[in-house]
Design a protein around this motif. Structure first.
Motif, PDB file in Angstrom:
ATOM      1  N   GLY A   1       0.737  -1.074   0.108  1.00 61.64           N
ATOM      2  CA  GLY A   1      -0.035  -0.004  -0.011  1.00 61.64           C
ATOM      3  C   GLY A   1       0.642   1.252  -0.036  1.00 61.64           C
ATOM      4  N   GLU A   2       0.950   1.822   0.974  1.00 64.44           N
ATOM      5  CA  GLU A   2       1.878   3.157   1.173  1.00 64.44           C
ATOM      6  C   GLU A   2       2.933   3.010   2.313  1.00 64.44           C
ATOM      7  OE1 GLU A   2      -0.739   6.350   2.483  1.00 64.44           O
ATOM      8  OE2 GLU A   2      -2.350   5.180   1.570  1.00 64.44           O
ATOM      9  N   LYS A   3       2.891   1.717   2.953  1.00 68.80           N
ATOM     10  CA  LYS A   3       3.770   1.508   3.951  1.00 68.80           C
ATOM     11  C   LYS A   3       5.123   0.971   3.368  1.00 68.80           C
ATOM     12  CE  LYS A   3      -0.049   0.687   7.137  1.00 68.80           C
ATOM     13  NZ  LYS A   3      -1.002   0.044   7.798  1.00 68.80           N
ATOM     14  N   VAL A   4       6.164   1.300   4.022  1.00 69.03           N
ATOM     15  CA  VAL A   4       7.461   1.190   3.734  1.00 69.03           C
ATOM     16  C   VAL A   4       8.017   0.142   4.777  1.00 69.03           C
ATOM     17  CG1 VAL A   4      10.133   1.838   3.163  1.00 69.03           C
ATOM     18  CG2 VAL A   4       8.199   3.192   2.509  1.00 69.03           C
ATOM     19  N   LEU A   5       8.260  -1.198   4.319  1.00 65.76           N
ATOM     20  CA  LEU A   5       8.871  -2.066   5.372  1.00 65.76           C
ATOM     21  C   LEU A   5      10.457  -2.332   4.888  1.00 65.76           C
ATOM     22  CD1 LEU A   5       5.842  -2.906   4.408  1.00 65.76           C
ATOM     23  CD2 LEU A   5       6.322  -4.300   6.471  1.00 65.76           C
ATOM     24  N   VAL A   6      11.082  -2.431   6.187  1.00 68.58           N
ATOM     25  CA  VAL A   6      12.510  -2.823   5.815  1.00 68.58           C
ATOM     26  C   VAL A   6      13.050  -4.017   6.776  1.00 68.58           C
ATOM     27  CG1 VAL A   6      14.890  -2.258   6.343  1.00 68.58           C
ATOM     28  CG2 VAL A   6      13.228  -0.378   5.543  1.00 68.58           C
ATOM     29  N   HIS A   7      13.744  -5.097   6.125  1.00 67.70           N
ATOM     30  CA  HIS A   7      14.098  -6.108   7.143  1.00 67.70           C
ATOM     31  C   HIS A   7      15.449  -5.744   7.746  1.00 67.70           C
ATOM     32  CE1 HIS A   7      14.858  -9.875   8.376  1.00 67.70           C
ATOM     33  NE2 HIS A   7      13.671 -10.523   7.849  1.00 67.70           N
ATOM     34  N   PRO A   8      15.267  -6.239   9.148  1.00 62.80           N
ATOM     35  CA  PRO A   8      16.464  -5.500  10.031  1.00 62.80           C
ATOM     36  C   PRO A   8      17.788  -6.187   9.891  1.00 62.80           C
ATOM     37  CG  PRO A   8      14.784  -6.438  11.412  1.00 62.80           C
ATOM     38  CD  PRO A   8      14.206  -6.526  10.033  1.00 62.80           C
ATOM     39  N   SER A   9      17.659  -7.479   9.160  1.00 66.43           N
ATOM     40  CA  SER A   9      19.316  -8.203   9.099  1.00 66.43           C
ATOM     41  C   SER A   9      19.816  -7.444   7.832  1.00 66.43           C
ATOM     42  CB  SER A   9      18.821  -9.710   8.589  1.00 66.43           C
ATOM     43  OG  SER A   9      17.632 -10.116   9.146  1.00 66.43           O
ATOM     44  N   ALA A  10      20.947  -7.144   8.113  1.00 67.95           N
ATOM     45  CA  ALA A  10      22.164  -6.425   7.379  1.00 67.95           C
ATOM     46  C   ALA A  10      22.777  -7.371   6.374  1.00 67.95           C
ATOM     47  CB  ALA A  10      23.160  -5.717   8.240  1.00 67.95           C
ATOM     48  N   HIS A  11      22.769  -7.247   5.081  1.00 67.66           N
ATOM     49  CA  HIS A  11      23.401  -7.775   4.128  1.00 67.66           C
ATOM     50  C   HIS A  11      24.696  -7.322   4.170  1.00 67.66           C
ATOM     51  CE1 HIS A  11      19.897 -10.103   2.221  1.00 67.66           C
ATOM     52  NE2 HIS A  11      19.308  -9.334   3.014  1.00 67.66           N
ATOM     53  N   PRO A  12      25.637  -8.374   3.679  1.00 66.39           N
ATOM     54  CA  PRO A  12      27.164  -7.975   3.663  1.00 66.39           C
ATOM     55  C   PRO A  12      27.255  -6.661   2.873  1.00 66.39           C
ATOM     56  CG  PRO A  12      26.980 -10.373   3.280  1.00 66.39           C
ATOM     57  CD  PRO A  12      25.406  -9.820   3.488  1.00 66.39           C
ATOM     58  N   PRO A  13      28.246  -5.792   3.278  1.00 61.04           N
ATOM     59  CA  PRO A  13      28.253  -4.612   2.638  1.00 61.04           C
ATOM     60  C   PRO A  13      28.743  -5.058   0.974  1.00 61.04           C
ATOM     61  CG  PRO A  13      29.571  -4.490   4.539  1.00 61.04           C
ATOM     62  CD  PRO A  13      29.081  -5.889   4.465  1.00 61.04           C
ATOM     63  N   GLY A  14      27.879  -4.042   0.200  1.00 62.80           N
ATOM     64  CA  GLY A  14      28.143  -4.200  -1.200  1.00 62.80           C
ATOM     65  C   GLY A  14      27.234  -5.022  -1.815  1.00 62.80           C
ATOM     66  N   THR A  15      26.151  -5.830  -0.954  1.00 63.37           N
ATOM     67  CA  THR A  15      25.309  -6.921  -1.727  1.00 63.37           C
ATOM     68  C   THR A  15      24.169  -6.041  -2.386  1.00 63.37           C
ATOM     69  OG1 THR A  15      25.658  -8.201   0.263  1.00 63.37           O
ATOM     70  CG2 THR A  15      23.790  -8.894  -1.041  1.00 63.37           C
ATOM     71  N   ARG A  16      23.976  -6.491  -3.650  1.00 61.81           N
ATOM     72  CA  ARG A  16      22.735  -5.780  -4.440  1.00 61.81           C
ATOM     73  C   ARG A  16      21.517  -6.315  -4.074  1.00 61.81           C
ATOM     74  NH1 ARG A  16      19.391  -5.200  -8.213  1.00 61.81           N
ATOM     75  NH2 ARG A  16      19.374  -3.339  -9.423  1.00 61.81           N
ATOM     76  N   LEU A  17      20.672  -5.661  -3.574  1.00 67.97           N
ATOM     77  CA  LEU A  17      19.457  -6.033  -3.303  1.00 67.97           C
ATOM     78  C   LEU A  17      18.121  -5.323  -4.472  1.00 67.97           C
ATOM     79  CD1 LEU A  17      19.233  -6.020   0.684  1.00 67.97           C
ATOM     80  CD2 LEU A  17      19.511  -8.020  -0.887  1.00 67.97           C
ATOM     81  N   GLU A  18      17.208  -6.013  -4.688  1.00 64.63           N
ATOM     82  CA  GLU A  18      16.298  -5.373  -5.602  1.00 64.63           C
ATOM     83  C   GLU A  18      15.359  -4.382  -4.804  1.00 64.63           C
ATOM     84  OE1 GLU A  18      15.504  -5.067  -9.248  1.00 64.63           O
ATOM     85  OE2 GLU A  18      16.727  -6.748  -8.490  1.00 64.63           O
ATOM     86  N   PRO A  19      15.544  -3.199  -5.259  1.00 65.42           N
ATOM     87  CA  PRO A  19      14.729  -1.987  -4.577  1.00 65.42           C
ATOM     88  C   PRO A  19      13.359  -2.347  -4.556  1.00 65.42           C
ATOM     89  CG  PRO A  19      15.675  -1.089  -6.602  1.00 65.42           C
ATOM     90  CD  PRO A  19      16.261  -2.590  -6.661  1.00 65.42           C
ATOM     91  N   ALA A  20      12.520  -1.845  -3.751  1.00 66.51           N
ATOM     92  CA  ALA A  20      11.036  -1.729  -3.598  1.00 66.51           C
ATOM     93  C   ALA A  20      10.492  -0.846  -4.723  1.00 66.51           C
ATOM     94  CB  ALA A  20      10.459  -1.611  -2.268  1.00 66.51           C
ATOM     95  N   VAL A  21       9.509  -1.240  -5.393  1.00 63.62           N
ATOM     96  CA  VAL A  21       9.012  -0.311  -6.448  1.00 63.62           C
ATOM     97  C   VAL A  21       7.796   0.375  -5.968  1.00 63.62           C
ATOM     98  CG1 VAL A  21       8.092   0.003  -8.759  1.00 63.62           C
ATOM     99  CG2 VAL A  21      10.034  -1.874  -8.143  1.00 63.62           C
ATOM    100  N   ILE A  22       7.803   1.729  -5.997  1.00 60.16           N
ATOM    101  CA  ILE A  22       6.656   2.373  -5.712  1.00 60.16           C
ATOM    102  C   ILE A  22       5.481   2.398  -6.826  1.00 60.16           C
ATOM    103  CG2 ILE A  22       5.744   4.828  -4.961  1.00 60.16           C
ATOM    104  CD1 ILE A  22       8.643   5.533  -4.380  1.00 60.16           C
ATOM    105  N   GLN A  23       4.220   2.104  -6.432  1.00 56.28           N
ATOM    106  CA  GLN A  23       3.243   2.030  -7.426  1.00 56.28           C
ATOM    107  C   GLN A  23       3.022   3.492  -7.808  1.00 56.28           C
ATOM    108  OE1 GLN A  23       0.085   0.297  -5.136  1.00 56.28           O
ATOM    109  NE2 GLN A  23       1.468  -1.411  -4.639  1.00 56.28           N
ATOM    110  N   LEU A  24       2.577   3.452  -9.465  1.00 58.81           N
ATOM    111  CA  LEU A  24       2.458   4.864 -10.044  1.00 58.81           C
ATOM    112  C   LEU A  24       1.648   5.684  -9.273  1.00 58.81           C
ATOM    113  CD1 LEU A  24       2.001   4.636 -13.742  1.00 58.81           C
ATOM    114  CD2 LEU A  24       3.665   6.004 -12.594  1.00 58.81           C
ATOM    115  N   ALA A  25       0.679   5.383  -8.713  1.00 57.70           N
ATOM    116  CA  ALA A  25      -0.296   6.433  -7.970  1.00 57.70           C
ATOM    117  C   ALA A  25       0.526   6.964  -6.830  1.00 57.70           C
ATOM    118  CB  ALA A  25      -1.531   5.623  -7.591  1.00 57.70           C
TER     119      ALA A  25
END
Ligand code: HEM
Ligand code: FES
Length: 352
Positions: A322-346
């Motif tokens: 919806g409009e809520k941003v969620l983050v997983h608190p486990s840190a990935h090793p520095p430099g790990t590429r993660l897929e960004p969350a996409v904001i819906q058009l609206a």
């Protein structure tokens, strides 16, 4: 401690909003009184004005009550929400004119003051057909006054958000009182079927929009709960992060910078590899998170500095529900590429 008062800052958008409101209200009153003169030639100007201002206030109140759920159903209504307080104050002023005119018209000629007369001239509280409906309008007007008087951010900050919210939720009590005011009032005058039908449509629209928005919120809450079961933490709403800027949050003792950029959201450690500068206080320049202290740069998706540099910060998985941003608190090793969350058009254009 002293509290600083900040005057209202008028911008172009607010001016346009207020102009539309003023012109729309003036047109409504002109059409209402004009049609009244033609359709009810025996009605006095005072009666037409009392009814014109009363119905205009009620129409504005319906618009105000519909804006909240409409915005939750479709973000394109957001521009209406940002200046809803202006609508609230305008509605109160219209209702005030209606109330004061009514008191002058119906309660000013006796030997007691109009205010006393309002409460003592009719005490048939046990009768539906003769109920003193004006008292309901008076109490509603007091609530509308309280809301209009505390609408400025000054009061939001000084009363605290929960107290301010509780005061402003009283709008539903005022609405209930006004529905009763109009229904019981109409029972006593030449019953106007059009008014009853329009009020019925208004009531159903307000109720339906609230039910639909509530249903949508519940669906979002279920998805959020499922993500929370996987360990994700809700950190903020999309609109609370400005474009190319971050919100800094503390997750399991670690400070994380959640960046918004080009319709996406990524999260990295807030701590710069150079001298621990706060990355979340920097901004995205040329596609890179840029440290506000000495300008070290990192790609938001991977936390890695662009070549030829080799510095890296930890990354965190993000999600948008919806409009809520969620983050997983486990840190990935520095430099790990993660897929960004996409904001819906609206959501993409909406930002406070
Ligand atoms: C001191 C407070 C108030 C008093 C004394 C008062 C009085 C009255 C009276 C005497 C009528 C009947 C008018 C007529 O039939 O000609 C009326 C109708 C009405 N009032 Fe109020 N009122 C008050 C507050 C409000 C407020 C706060 C609202 C809305 C925000 C409101 C909305 C209406 C509406 C929509 C009608 C029906 C108009 C019509 O018959 O066409 N009133 N009120
Ligand atoms: S601390 Fe970040 S660039 Fe120096």
């Amino acid at each position: 401690m002293s509290v600083q008062y900040q005057a209202i800052g008028w911008n172009r958008q607010k001016r346009i909003y207020d102009s539309i409101l003023a012109i729309g209200s003036a047109l409504y009153l002109a059409i209402f009184v004009g049609a009244g003169v033609v359709l009810y030639p025996t009605a006095t100007a005072e009666t037409l004005l009392i009814r014109g201002f009363g119905t205009l206030a009620l129409v504005l109140l319906h618009v105000i009550l519909c804006i909240g759920p409409l915005c939750r159903l479709d973000r394109r209504f957001l521009p209406l929400l940002y200046n809803r307080r202006h609508l609230g104050i305008a509605m109160f002023l219209m209702a005030l004119v209606h109330g004061v005119f009514s008191m002058i018209q119906f309660h000013a000629l006796g030997d007691v003051s109009p205010l006393v007369s309002l409460f003592v001239s009719n005490t048939r509280f046990d009768s539906l057909a003769n109920f003193p409906f004006q008292v309901l309008g008076f109490v509603a007007l007091l609530i509308l006054f309280l809301m209009a008087a505390t609408s400025h951010d000054f009061w939001l900050h000084n009363l605290s958000a929960p107290v301010w919210k509780r005061i402003h939720m009283m709008v539903y009590l005022a609405y209930g009182l006004l529905v009763a005011h109009v229904v019981l009032g109409a029972l006593q005058s030449d019953t106007n079927a059009a008014l009853a039908i329009l009020l019925g449509i208004g009531l159903c629209t307000v109720a339906l929009l609230h039910l639909l928005a509530g249903g949508k919120e519940r669906r979002i809450d279920r998805i959020v709960a499922a993500a929370e079961a996987e360990g994700f933490v809700e950190v903020c709403r999309v609109e609370h992060i400005a474009e190319k800027r971050a919100k800094i949050v503390s997750l399991q003792g670690e400070r994380v910078a959640v960046f918004r950029y080009e319709g996406k959201v990524s999260a990295v450690s807030n701590v710069c590899r150079h001298q621990n500068g706060p990355l979340g206080e920097g901004k995205i320049i040329d596609g890179c998170i840029t440290c506000p202290w000495h300008g070290y740069q990192y790609l938001p998706e991977s936390g890695a500095s662009p070549a030829p540099f080799t510095d890296k910060v930890a990354t965190f998985q993000t999600r948008i529900v919806g409009e809520k941003v969620l983050v997983h608190p486990s840190a990935h090793p520095p430099g790990t590429r993660l897929e960004p969350a996409v904001i819906q058009l609206a959501h993409a254009g909406a930002q406070r």
